[in-house]
Design a protein around this motif. Structure first.
Motif, PDB file in Angstrom:
ATOM      1  N   GLY A  15       2.807   5.080 -11.628  1.00 35.26           N
ATOM      2  CA  GLY A  15       1.498   4.647 -12.097  1.00 35.26           C
ATOM      3  C   GLY A  15       0.705   3.810 -11.120  1.00 35.26           C
ATOM      4  O   GLY A  15      -0.367   3.305 -11.473  1.00 35.26           O
ATOM      5  N   LEU A  16       1.176   3.645  -9.879  1.00 36.05           N
ATOM      6  CA  LEU A  16       0.444   2.820  -8.914  1.00 36.05           C
ATOM      7  C   LEU A  16      -0.936   3.406  -8.620  1.00 36.05           C
ATOM      8  O   LEU A  16      -1.881   2.671  -8.324  1.00 36.05           O
ATOM      9  N   GLY A  17      -1.068   4.723  -8.727  1.00 38.52           N
ATOM     10  CA  GLY A  17      -2.363   5.352  -8.498  1.00 38.52           C
ATOM     11  C   GLY A  17      -3.430   4.891  -9.473  1.00 38.52           C
ATOM     12  O   GLY A  17      -4.623   4.947  -9.163  1.00 38.52           O
ATOM     13  N   LYS A  18      -3.008   4.424 -10.656  1.00 44.25           N
ATOM     14  CA  LYS A  18      -3.964   3.920 -11.658  1.00 44.25           C
ATOM     15  C   LYS A  18      -4.136   2.411 -11.555  1.00 44.25           C
ATOM     16  O   LYS A  18      -5.251   1.898 -11.667  1.00 44.25           O
ATOM     17  N   THR A  19      -3.020   1.684 -11.348  1.00 43.57           N
ATOM     18  CA  THR A  19      -3.112   0.224 -11.316  1.00 43.57           C
ATOM     19  C   THR A  19      -3.719  -0.293 -10.019  1.00 43.57           C
ATOM     20  O   THR A  19      -4.390  -1.322 -10.010  1.00 43.57           O
ATOM     21  N   ASN A  20      -3.492   0.404  -8.905  1.00 44.14           N
ATOM     22  CA  ASN A  20      -4.069  -0.016  -7.619  1.00 44.14           C
ATOM     23  C   ASN A  20      -4.297   1.219  -6.747  1.00 44.14           C
ATOM     24  O   ASN A  20      -3.461   1.571  -5.912  1.00 44.14           O
ATOM     25  N   PRO A  21      -5.421   1.895  -6.951  1.00 45.86           N
ATOM     26  CA  PRO A  21      -5.690   3.157  -6.233  1.00 45.86           C
ATOM     27  C   PRO A  21      -5.688   3.017  -4.715  1.00 45.86           C
ATOM     28  O   PRO A  21      -5.264   3.936  -4.010  1.00 45.86           O
ATOM     29  N   LEU A  22      -6.151   1.869  -4.192  1.00 43.04           N
ATOM     30  CA  LEU A  22      -6.236   1.712  -2.734  1.00 43.04           C
ATOM     31  C   LEU A  22      -4.845   1.664  -2.105  1.00 43.04           C
ATOM     32  O   LEU A  22      -4.578   2.353  -1.112  1.00 43.04           O
ATOM     33  N   LEU A  23      -3.943   0.870  -2.676  1.00 43.96           N
ATOM     34  CA  LEU A  23      -2.584   0.800  -2.134  1.00 43.96           C
ATOM     35  C   LEU A  23      -1.895   2.161  -2.239  1.00 43.96           C
ATOM     36  O   LEU A  23      -1.174   2.576  -1.326  1.00 43.96           O
ATOM     37  N   ALA A  24      -2.120   2.842  -3.361  1.00 47.69           N
ATOM     38  CA  ALA A  24      -1.524   4.171  -3.531  1.00 47.69           C
ATOM     39  C   ALA A  24      -2.065   5.145  -2.491  1.00 47.69           C
ATOM     40  O   ALA A  24      -1.311   5.958  -1.926  1.00 47.69           O
ATOM     41  N   ALA A  25      -3.351   5.063  -2.209  1.00 45.98           N
ATOM     42  CA  ALA A  25      -3.957   5.952  -1.210  1.00 45.98           C
ATOM     43  C   ALA A  25      -3.417   5.664   0.184  1.00 45.98           C
ATOM     44  O   ALA A  25      -3.165   6.586   0.973  1.00 45.98           O
ATOM     45  N   ILE A  26      -3.194   4.380   0.486  1.00 43.68           N
ATOM     46  CA  ILE A  26      -2.699   4.002   1.819  1.00 43.68           C
ATOM     47  C   ILE A  26      -1.285   4.533   2.040  1.00 43.68           C
ATOM     48  O   ILE A  26      -0.988   5.139   3.082  1.00 43.68           O
ATOM     49  N   ILE A  27      -0.403   4.315   1.062  1.00 48.10           N
ATOM     50  CA  ILE A  27       0.979   4.772   1.253  1.00 48.10           C
ATOM     51  C   ILE A  27       1.049   6.304   1.226  1.00 48.10           C
ATOM     52  O   ILE A  27       1.872   6.912   1.918  1.00 48.10           O
TER      53      ILE A  27
END
Length: 468
Positions: free
Chosen positions: A349-361
């Motif tokens: 669920g990281l893509g929903k809680t923090n989209p920027l961090l998910a996009a970076i990784i």
């Protein structure tokens, strides 16, 4: 030599900062100091190396050493920037941790600037001892103690093998100086223990880069060590060892024998295949990246098969790999810093809680997998092109197949972030913590690293032509 002296001076300042209670200024001043050292390294690029004649028998200043030293300084800059938040719960020890990283950098620079085998061994020991301490730095954590002990024992054996090899080379040639050894190796009449010594040194260095079949320590040590130490091992330490291995091979031999090339091919295939297949089975992110690093070590070894272009190819590949690794670990450190483990489930669920961090990784993992437009794709493309020109089409086919396999475990983490919900057993306090503002330093390091990765991917000649 100026770079090495300045780095050591900065490390001494970090130790003195604790005495004068300058903890709050420690990270900013160290970052500024590293930027200044990076400037010195770049300034030395166009200076005649003979100017440094007082140290010419121990240290060599050339494009190779300057380029890799600059890369090491940049990686250390990112690691130190993250250290301020990572070690905030241990304020009395932060000066020690940062000083160790700076001294580790000094060892790294010595390993790519040496002109004498004694300086090389000094550098590798400074780097190794620093990593032993950092791996076991959580003294109340059993996993950290285990990781530190395993790394210390295995690393000591590897260092002993390297030292034994140096002794055999000295016994055969009567020199520690790399230039003298290379001149003698081109003639005939050297005793049998000269190639034995070189073989022992290469075996020791294959351990340092965690290439199969000398890779068994990596998964356990990566998992048990603090995440910041794992990031250091996975990026800085691996890149240093690979650059030093290249310099050793080129420095002591004018050309590679057919037997040695076959050994490199076998080790490369084993590393790529074992690393990728074992990574598919992992649920712990750090263990997964440990096996990923083993497979990347196999790719890096392919560069040694084309010595005329190996330096520039290796510089580009290591820069692409290390920048992607720094970006991914910046996210991993933040997401797992208050967790009991580093399982993939923590990223649900990281893509929903923090989209920027998910996009970076996601971007960093795609770069490691070799997907355009990231530098990882062009690094593999250049590497495969050079290998085909050298006549190793079969090895390239194996490399392409392994690149496809790697997509499987990289996407395991990506799919967890975008298609799964947070675990049901996640407490309300943990969910609230996840939604809190992320410290700026994590965004800065992660975004900067992945942007640099994309830039050198879009303009690969910017790096690949530096050593030509």
């Amino acid at each position: 030599m100026q770079v090495l002296i300045t780095i050591v001076s900065l490390g001494v300042f970090c130790l003195l900062a604790e005495i004068f209670n300058l903890r709050k200024l420690l990270v900013p001043v160290t970052v500024i100091g590293l930027l200044a050292i990076l400037g010195i390294s770049l300034h030395l690029w166009g200076i005649d190396p003979s100017i440094d004649s007082n140290y010419v028998s121990m240290i060599t200043v050339d494009k190779f050493s300057n380029a890799f030293s600059s890369l090491f300084i940049l990686l250390t800059l990112f690691l130190v920037a993250l250290s301020g938040d990572f070690y905030k719960d241990h304020p009395t020890k932060i000066s020690d941790f940062i000083a160790i990283k700076i001294f580790l950098l000094a060892g790294a620079v010595a390993m790519v600037s040496f002109a004498n085998l004694s300086m090389f061994f000094l550098g590798i020991e400074v780097l190794s001892i620093s990593l032993y301490i950092l791996a076991a730095s959580r003294r109340l954590d059993v996993k950290s103690n285990e990781a530190g002990m395993k790394y210390f024992l295995m690393g000591s054996f590897a260092s002993g093998i390297i030292l034994f090899g140096i002794c055999l080379i000295y016994g055969a040639t009567g020199y520690f100086d790399i230039a003298e050894i290379k001149d003698l190796s081109q003639g005939a009449g050297l005793p049998i223990w000269f190639p034995i010594g070189i073989t022992m040194m290469i075996i020791g260095m294959l351990f340092k880069i965690a290439a199969a079949p000398f890779h068994f320590w990596a998964p356990d040590v990566y998992e048990g060590s603090p995440s910041m130490t794992t990031a250091t091992m996975s990026t800085l330490a691996k890149v240093v060892a690979m650059a030093a291995l290249y310099k050793l091979v080129v420095g002591m031999n004018s050309s590679l024998s057919t037997t040695f090339e076959m050994v490199i091919v076998v080790v490369s295939i084993l590393s790529m295949t074992i690393g990728n297949i074992m990574a598919l089975r992992q649920d712990n992110v750090k263990r997964m990246l440990a096996f990923s690093g083993i497979s990347h070590a196999g790719f890096m070894l392919m560069a040694l098969l084309s010595l005329t272009t190996a330096a520039s190819t290796l510089l580009y590949y290591t820069a692409a790999y290390a920048l992607a690794g720094i970006a991914s670990f910046a996210v991993i450190i933040y997401v797992t810093k208050n967790k009991d483990n580093e399982d993939i489930a923590n990223f649900n669920g990281l893509g929903k809680t923090n989209p920027l961090l998910a996009a970076i990784i996601t971007a960093s993992l795609l770069s490691m997998a070799g997907i355009p437009i990231f530098a990882g794709f062009f690094a593999k493309f250049i590497l495969f092109t050079q290998a085909i020109k050298a006549g190793y089409l079969f090895l390239v086919i194996v490399g392409v197949i392994n690149s496809i396999i790697s997509i499987g475990y990289y996407f395991k983490l990506i799919l967890a972030m975008y298609t799964k919900e947070a675990s049901e057993d996640t407490s309300a306090s943990e969910l609230a913590e996840q939604k809190q503002a992320v410290p700026f330093v994590y965004y800065f390091v992660a975004v900067t690293a992945i942007l640099l990765n994309i830039i050198i991917g879009l303009y690969p000649s910017f790096v690949s032509n530096l050593l030509r």
